[in-house]
Design a protein around this motif. Sequence first.
Motif, PDB file in Angstrom:
ATOM      1  N   GLN A  58       0.721  -1.156  -0.104  1.00 52.60           N
ATOM      2  CA  GLN A  58       0.028   0.018  -0.001  1.00 52.60           C
ATOM      3  C   GLN A  58       0.850   1.225  -0.049  1.00 52.60           C
ATOM      4  OE1 GLN A  58      -2.325   0.672   3.390  1.00 52.60           O
ATOM      5  NE2 GLN A  58      -4.206   1.721   2.220  1.00 52.60           N
ATOM      6  N   ASN A  59       2.024   1.181   0.661  1.00 53.65           N
ATOM      7  CA  ASN A  59       2.706   2.401   0.662  1.00 53.65           C
ATOM      8  C   ASN A  59       3.485   2.784  -0.907  1.00 53.65           C
ATOM      9  OD1 ASN A  59       4.047   0.004   1.611  1.00 53.65           O
ATOM     10  ND2 ASN A  59       6.035   1.218   1.295  1.00 53.65           N
ATOM     11  N   ASN A  60       3.379   1.945  -1.566  1.00 50.77           N
ATOM     12  CA  ASN A  60       3.796   2.224  -3.080  1.00 50.77           C
ATOM     13  C   ASN A  60       2.426   2.683  -4.195  1.00 50.77           C
ATOM     14  OD1 ASN A  60       6.024  -0.196  -2.653  1.00 50.77           O
ATOM     15  ND2 ASN A  60       6.605   1.794  -2.717  1.00 50.77           N
ATOM     16  N   SER A  61       1.440   3.029  -3.427  1.00 49.98           N
ATOM     17  CA  SER A  61       0.078   3.162  -3.957  1.00 49.98           C
ATOM     18  C   SER A  61       0.266   4.302  -5.111  1.00 49.98           C
ATOM     19  CB  SER A  61      -0.991   3.552  -3.275  1.00 49.98           C
ATOM     20  OG  SER A  61      -0.671   4.668  -2.571  1.00 49.98           O
ATOM     21  N   TRP A  62       1.107   5.448  -4.905  1.00 47.00           N
ATOM     22  CA  TRP A  62       1.071   6.242  -5.943  1.00 47.00           C
ATOM     23  C   TRP A  62       1.449   5.938  -7.247  1.00 47.00           C
ATOM     24  CZ3 TRP A  62       4.058  10.859  -2.922  1.00 47.00           C
ATOM     25  CH2 TRP A  62       3.071  11.805  -2.421  1.00 47.00           C
ATOM     26  N   LEU A  63       2.415   5.002  -7.309  1.00 43.49           N
ATOM     27  CA  LEU A  63       3.029   4.445  -8.496  1.00 43.49           C
ATOM     28  C   LEU A  63       2.063   3.633  -9.298  1.00 43.49           C
ATOM     29  CD1 LEU A  63       5.590   3.750  -6.546  1.00 43.49           C
ATOM     30  CD2 LEU A  63       6.624   3.959  -8.501  1.00 43.49           C
ATOM     31  N   GLU A  64       0.906   3.261  -8.688  1.00 43.21           N
ATOM     32  CA  GLU A  64      -0.149   2.803  -9.331  1.00 43.21           C
ATOM     33  C   GLU A  64      -1.324   3.394  -9.781  1.00 43.21           C
ATOM     34  OE1 GLU A  64       2.065  -0.547  -8.612  1.00 43.21           O
ATOM     35  OE2 GLU A  64       1.587   0.640  -7.060  1.00 43.21           O
ATOM     36  N   ASN A  65      -1.624   4.388  -8.603  1.00 45.88           N
ATOM     37  CA  ASN A  65      -2.755   5.362  -8.882  1.00 45.88           C
ATOM     38  C   ASN A  65      -2.459   6.216 -10.236  1.00 45.88           C
ATOM     39  OD1 ASN A  65      -2.958   6.128  -5.415  1.00 45.88           O
ATOM     40  ND2 ASN A  65      -3.665   4.154  -6.647  1.00 45.88           N
ATOM     41  N   LEU A  66      -1.416   6.374 -10.577  1.00 45.66           N
ATOM     42  CA  LEU A  66      -1.372   7.310 -11.941  1.00 45.66           C
ATOM     43  C   LEU A  66      -1.901   6.512 -13.086  1.00 45.66           C
ATOM     44  CD1 LEU A  66       2.254   8.714 -10.992  1.00 45.66           C
ATOM     45  CD2 LEU A  66       0.176  10.075 -11.131  1.00 45.66           C
ATOM     46  N   ALA A  67      -1.733   5.475 -13.123  1.00 47.20           N
ATOM     47  CA  ALA A  67      -2.008   4.489 -14.324  1.00 47.20           C
ATOM     48  C   ALA A  67      -3.048   3.742 -14.074  1.00 47.20           C
ATOM     49  CB  ALA A  67      -1.000   3.723 -14.622  1.00 47.20           C
ATOM     50  N   TYR A  68      -3.676   3.438 -13.095  1.00 55.07           N
ATOM     51  CA  TYR A  68      -4.898   2.415 -12.524  1.00 55.07           C
ATOM     52  C   TYR A  68      -5.953   3.258 -12.199  1.00 55.07           C
ATOM     53  CZ  TYR A  68      -1.576  -1.322 -13.985  1.00 55.07           C
ATOM     54  OH  TYR A  68      -0.850  -2.127 -14.484  1.00 55.07           O
ATOM     55  N   GLU A  69      -6.813   4.014 -12.960  1.00 52.45           N
ATOM     56  CA  GLU A  69      -7.871   4.806 -12.145  1.00 52.45           C
ATOM     57  C   GLU A  69      -8.691   3.606 -11.386  1.00 52.45           C
ATOM     58  OE1 GLU A  69     -11.650   7.375 -13.466  1.00 52.45           O
ATOM     59  OE2 GLU A  69      -9.627   8.001 -14.071  1.00 52.45           O
ATOM     60  N   PRO A  70      -9.318   4.158 -10.189  1.00 55.78           N
ATOM     61  CA  PRO A  70      -9.976   3.160  -9.370  1.00 55.78           C
ATOM     62  C   PRO A  70     -11.376   3.289  -9.767  1.00 55.78           C
ATOM     63  CG  PRO A  70      -9.405   5.269  -8.226  1.00 55.78           C
ATOM     64  CD  PRO A  70      -8.837   5.364  -9.547  1.00 55.78           C
ATOM     65  N   LEU A  71     -12.057   2.337  -9.320  1.00 51.88           N
ATOM     66  CA  LEU A  71     -13.456   1.957  -9.555  1.00 51.88           C
ATOM     67  C   LEU A  71     -14.178   3.213  -8.824  1.00 51.88           C
ATOM     68  CD1 LEU A  71     -13.907  -1.688  -9.323  1.00 51.88           C
ATOM     69  CD2 LEU A  71     -14.449  -0.524 -11.348  1.00 51.88           C
ATOM     70  N   ILE A  72     -13.809   3.572  -7.550  1.00 49.29           N
ATOM     71  CA  ILE A  72     -14.496   4.628  -6.779  1.00 49.29           C
ATOM     72  C   ILE A  72     -13.214   5.453  -6.385  1.00 49.29           C
ATOM     73  CG2 ILE A  72     -15.498   5.040  -4.737  1.00 49.29           C
ATOM     74  CD1 ILE A  72     -17.130   2.424  -5.072  1.00 49.29           C
ATOM     75  N   LEU A 186       3.462  -7.075 -15.838  1.00 48.27           N
ATOM     76  CA  LEU A 186       2.810  -6.300 -14.867  1.00 48.27           C
ATOM     77  C   LEU A 186       3.815  -5.686 -13.774  1.00 48.27           C
ATOM     78  CD1 LEU A 186      -0.859  -7.446 -14.248  1.00 48.27           C
ATOM     79  CD2 LEU A 186      -0.033  -5.642 -15.605  1.00 48.27           C
ATOM     80  N   GLY A 187       4.894  -6.242 -13.564  1.00 46.35           N
ATOM     81  CA  GLY A 187       5.973  -5.807 -12.658  1.00 46.35           C
ATOM     82  C   GLY A 187       6.564  -4.689 -12.881  1.00 46.35           C
ATOM     83  N   THR A 188       6.813  -4.544 -14.371  1.00 46.84           N
ATOM     84  CA  THR A 188       7.477  -3.216 -14.735  1.00 46.84           C
ATOM     85  C   THR A 188       6.687  -2.328 -16.058  1.00 46.84           C
ATOM     86  OG1 THR A 188       8.297  -5.017 -16.243  1.00 46.84           O
ATOM     87  CG2 THR A 188       9.648  -4.630 -14.426  1.00 46.84           C
ATOM     88  N   THR A 189       5.422  -2.712 -16.151  1.00 48.93           N
ATOM     89  CA  THR A 189       4.669  -1.928 -17.134  1.00 48.93           C
ATOM     90  C   THR A 189       3.422  -1.798 -16.583  1.00 48.93           C
ATOM     91  OG1 THR A 189       3.909  -3.957 -18.253  1.00 48.93           O
ATOM     92  CG2 THR A 189       6.074  -3.113 -19.078  1.00 48.93           C
ATOM     93  N   THR A 190       2.493  -0.947 -17.090  1.00 50.73           N
ATOM     94  CA  THR A 190       1.060  -0.521 -16.771  1.00 50.73           C
ATOM     95  C   THR A 190       0.336  -0.775 -17.680  1.00 50.73           C
ATOM     96  OG1 THR A 190       1.403   1.904 -17.066  1.00 50.73           O
ATOM     97  CG2 THR A 190       2.073   1.282 -15.144  1.00 50.73           C
ATOM     98  N   VAL A 191      -0.811  -1.346 -17.414  1.00 49.55           N
ATOM     99  CA  VAL A 191      -2.057  -1.475 -18.626  1.00 49.55           C
ATOM    100  C   VAL A 191      -3.350  -1.142 -17.751  1.00 49.55           C
ATOM    101  CG1 VAL A 191      -3.128  -2.891 -20.081  1.00 49.55           C
ATOM    102  CG2 VAL A 191      -0.705  -3.549 -19.602  1.00 49.55           C
ATOM    103  N   GLY A 192      -3.272   0.369 -17.646  1.00 49.30           N
ATOM    104  CA  GLY A 192      -4.559   0.758 -16.818  1.00 49.30           C
ATOM    105  C   GLY A 192      -5.515   1.894 -17.679  1.00 49.30           C
ATOM    106  N   ALA A 193      -6.646   2.192 -17.036  1.00 49.95           N
ATOM    107  CA  ALA A 193      -7.330   3.105 -17.705  1.00 49.95           C
ATOM    108  C   ALA A 193      -7.301   4.433 -16.971  1.00 49.95           C
ATOM    109  CB  ALA A 193      -8.804   2.383 -17.610  1.00 49.95           C
ATOM    110  N   GLY A 194      -6.297   4.804 -16.338  1.00 43.94           N
ATOM    111  CA  GLY A 194      -5.854   6.063 -15.611  1.00 43.94           C
ATOM    112  C   GLY A 194      -5.515   7.115 -16.770  1.00 43.94           C
ATOM    113  N   PRO A 195      -5.307   8.353 -16.140  1.00 46.89           N
ATOM    114  CA  PRO A 195      -4.767   9.543 -16.888  1.00 46.89           C
ATOM    115  C   PRO A 195      -3.377   9.191 -17.495  1.00 46.89           C
ATOM    116  CG  PRO A 195      -4.549   9.986 -14.625  1.00 46.89           C
ATOM    117  CD  PRO A 195      -5.200   8.585 -14.652  1.00 46.89           C
ATOM    118  N   TYR A 196      -2.308   8.430 -16.785  1.00 53.32           N
ATOM    119  CA  TYR A 196      -0.954   8.269 -17.285  1.00 53.32           C
ATOM    120  C   TYR A 196      -0.685   6.930 -17.398  1.00 53.32           C
ATOM    121  CZ  TYR A 196      -0.934  13.206 -15.575  1.00 53.32           C
ATOM    122  OH  TYR A 196      -1.074  14.210 -15.476  1.00 53.32           O
TER     123      TYR A 196
END
Length: 515
Positions: A58-72, A186-196
């Motif tokens: 959880q303490n690394n959440s910033w790195l995910e939040n940029l690429a993976y928009e949450p449901l809520i 997924l450990g080194t790339t992102t495939v999300g629906a976020g803004p980045y």
Amino acid sequence: MRTCRRVIDRAIPALSLIAALSVSGCGSTPEANQTVGNTLTVVTASPPQTLDPAKTAQNNSWLENLAYEPLIVRKSDGTLTPGLAESWSYEGTGNKTFVLKLRPGVTFSDGSPLSAQNVVDHLKYVVSSAGQMAPLLAGCTFTATDPATVTITSPAPNPDFPVMLTQDFIIGGVIGSGGLADPGALGTTTVGAGPYMLDPQQTVAGDHYTYVPNPHYYNAPAVRWRKVVIRVITTPQAVLNALKTGQADVAVGDPSTVAAAKQAGLTVASSLFLWNGVVLADRGGTLAKPLGDVRVRQALNFATDRAAIAKALFGGVGEPAHQVTVPGGYGYDDSLAAAYPYQLDKAKALLAEAGYGGGFTLAVVTPEYQQLHLVAQALAQQWKQIGVDLRITDYANANQYAADAFGGKFPAFMTAFGQIPIWMEGPSLFLPSAAFNPLKYADPALQSRYDEAASSTGDPKTAADRGVVAYLTTQAWFVPVVMTGLPYYARNTVGGIATSPKEPLLSLYEIVPAA
């Protein structure tokens, strides 16, 4: 979560600890004339072991939040707003059936569309990956009721699905079908629906991670930066220096540098939500036999001079802690506000009753963030007065600490854990499946109290939540020492820096170029 956040830190989730941005498109469209900044540089204190949202701490959440928009999306004032889900609600009674209606027209960074089946596959992957947050979804079934509707059915009451699926707990950030088809990447790339999305060419793992706009993002006007860089800087003074010299705009701070940050003219945002202290993990006495006796665990609490540590190490930002929550937090009990006053005679008497009048040796592992290693040193001096020899293993590398602490290699470990709803706290902090219970200690009496809280609503639930915290306190599963907020620092180059008691974690979604 660092054991904060994460979760969270969580390794401190809060885990722990733990641990988004102003895309909060996640529902809102900015004015047409809003400024777009060139580069937003933020600093985090620990490198991620993985970028996989299902597996990261959880303490690394910033790195995910940029690429993976949450449901809520949870905003800085604590309100819940639409993300990938346009709406959500419980059906029937008992908080067992949760329904999400998805936003139409959403595309992932790899070009694949968002669908109910995609969300179902994502949630199943989260469970199968057995990451820090997987216990929150244990036993649930996921169904694509129609192409835009997802139904989650829980085997037991769960009042916290809306909070669980925000950016704060990472797993609400949906992975696209292309990423799920190749989870190893997924450990080194992102495939999300976020803004980045991550730009591997401008990224050096463990040092800095560069994110560029996702060309498929459904709300392009909400992207407020042409580039976002997350730098990893592990020492508090170096973090502060990076902001003072303009090398960074925003950072996770540290209690040891708060006064200096204010003196330097930086914005400091913080809301009380962390308790710092010791997890007495070996309640069964497997690695350290004395910890199997509640009197010994209580003795350690009575031998802790919380006020002295708060003053010496957290002057102005910390208060003595006696419970695994904070005032106004989930399960907080006013009657236990000073449950363990500093009483050496009481501590010595309890040790003698338990057969350890001559003291004993206790091994503890600590990371070097949020002053935890210094708290451990202070405890070593204080507990020495009752004959307890605290042997400290101090890791500058947070990943080494997490491997040993959560791997069950030590009978006790230091943590900073963020207060969260009791139903969610159980699988993270104290149930047999919890990461912060690495020796899988089970207590039927605690389980009963937890089950009662999970199935209650209204005032009965509030009382039941207090019952859980009271049991953990009187059974001394932990030695809470100091309550703090997680401080965030920002230069005047940015705006939107805000936290609140209902959302103490800084959201990258709301950071914008300064007006």
